[in-house]
Design a protein around this motif. Sequence first.
Motif, mmCIF file in Angstrom:
data_model
loop_
_atom_site.group_PDB
_atom_site.id
_atom_site.type_symbol
_atom_site.label_atom_id
_atom_site.label_comp_id
_atom_site.label_asym_id
_atom_site.label_seq_id
_atom_site.Cartn_x
_atom_site.Cartn_y
_atom_site.Cartn_z
ATOM 1 N N GLU A 131 2.031 -10.945 2.865
ATOM 2 C CA GLU A 131 0.970 -11.506 2.370
ATOM 3 C C GLU A 131 -0.062 -10.886 2.177
ATOM 4 O OE1 GLU A 131 1.803 -15.928 3.927
ATOM 5 O OE2 GLU A 131 1.764 -14.623 5.661
ATOM 6 N N GLN A 132 -0.994 -11.450 1.297
ATOM 7 C CA GLN A 132 -2.459 -10.826 0.972
ATOM 8 C C GLN A 132 -3.447 -11.564 2.162
ATOM 9 O OE1 GLN A 132 -3.597 -10.215 -3.270
ATOM 10 N NE2 GLN A 132 -1.539 -10.677 -3.781
ATOM 11 N N VAL A 133 -4.223 -10.511 2.510
ATOM 12 C CA VAL A 133 -5.498 -11.274 3.542
ATOM 13 C C VAL A 133 -6.712 -10.673 3.051
ATOM 14 C CG1 VAL A 133 -4.011 -11.356 5.396
ATOM 15 C CG2 VAL A 133 -5.036 -9.303 5.113
ATOM 16 N N VAL A 134 -7.561 -11.349 2.905
ATOM 17 C CA VAL A 134 -8.861 -10.762 2.877
ATOM 18 C C VAL A 134 -9.471 -9.822 3.759
ATOM 19 C CG1 VAL A 134 -11.316 -11.437 2.429
ATOM 20 C CG2 VAL A 134 -9.558 -13.020 1.609
ATOM 21 N N SER A 135 -10.061 -8.762 3.428
ATOM 22 C CA SER A 135 -10.239 -7.637 4.456
ATOM 23 C C SER A 135 -11.725 -7.692 4.378
ATOM 24 C CB SER A 135 -9.621 -6.427 3.855
ATOM 25 O OG SER A 135 -10.152 -5.986 2.611
ATOM 26 N N GLY B 122 -10.541 -5.066 9.642
ATOM 27 C CA GLY B 122 -11.601 -5.881 8.823
ATOM 28 C C GLY B 122 -11.137 -7.195 8.653
ATOM 29 N N ALA B 123 -9.821 -7.401 8.405
ATOM 30 C CA ALA B 123 -9.223 -8.553 8.099
ATOM 31 C C ALA B 123 -9.227 -9.705 9.007
ATOM 32 C CB ALA B 123 -7.747 -8.693 7.565
ATOM 33 N N ILE B 124 -9.479 -9.543 10.407
ATOM 34 C CA ILE B 124 -9.357 -10.217 11.467
ATOM 35 C C ILE B 124 -10.741 -10.853 11.734
ATOM 36 C CG2 ILE B 124 -8.850 -10.684 13.887
ATOM 37 C CD1 ILE B 124 -6.508 -10.072 12.088
#
Length: 375
Positions: A340-344, A287-289
């Motif tokens: 690193e933190q990514v928006v999911s 879901g982050a992509i």
Amino acid sequence: MLRRRMLIMLGVVVLVVLLLAGYKAWSIYQQIQQFSAPKPAVAVPVAVATEQPWQSRLPAIGSLKALQGVDLSLEIAGTVKAVLFESGQQVKAGQALLQLDSDVEKALLGTAEADLGLAQVEHGRGSRLVGDQAISKGDFDKLAAQLKKSSATVAQLNASLAKKRILAPFSGTIGIRQVDVGDYLASGKVIATLQDLSSLYVDFNVPEQALPKLAVGQVAQISVAAYPQQTFDAKISAINPKVDDATRNVLIRATLPNPDSKLLPGMFASVQVLLPGAKSQVVVPEGAITYTLYGNSVYVVVAKKDAKGESQSVVERRFVETGEHRDGHVIVSKGLKAGEQVVSGGQLKLNEGSHVAVTADQNLAPAQNSPSGAN
């Protein structure tokens, strides 16, 4: 009087114009203040990019086949006298399954056995007489030939009687029967199917380029539509020694234990061959992509100071290169580092530099969604 009246009207017009101009200026000022005010933070779930061992797999599509399977049929025509099995029954090798009417053959066999007994007696008597030279060697040869002929006739009738019944060639599960007592069956008529379900074969094709990665004994994970939440482990048992001329694929066969008989021959199978040598890869939730025609990207949460010097969380859009997908996760081979933190989720609400309020992604395991420094 006229001049004074004109001056009053002119003053009124000027006053109205000034009032309208002031109202317009006030509206423009309010809009400027509205647009210049900082936007509220957008709440988004985040996940941490992690580095973990990732075992490469070779995907393929195959089908299940019984270890042994046969359609039971008759070699000769006849009328069904007895059906000795029930649909779905477990049978043993050599168990009688069906009997045709064989009264005529049994009567002929009785006659042949009587002739054989007589031939054996005459042959024994002749062997003594020829020794005493009471009969000629030619007469004795005729008696020996008659004995062989009678023996062959009995053997032939026994073989015909054997074809009047069907025995289970191996142990297994018999299918739904297709005949009833009294039916006249033509030769070749299938009465049921017999399948050995203790183990199954999984036959699948792979491109010839993948052949160096495969070897007998490798594990292949099998999944079927009937049990979408389960995987079954098989082992490669044979590799075809020839490449198909038309498709340039190689046929591979794996053997799959099936102790509970849950899997059935003919099922469509999704195959994942486990390749040796697990490598560490940076992994994020699928879901982050964000997938676009221009490339795949993620929104990375970074800390940035605002005009007042206070730190806040904002997002920057970063294009990445992705790899294999598996179990809701995807490999990021370039453009992202572990930690690193990514928006999911909720990327449609974001733009480059958007102020965000970070929350943990509840759909992920605790180790995957522990954001640090959330603002």
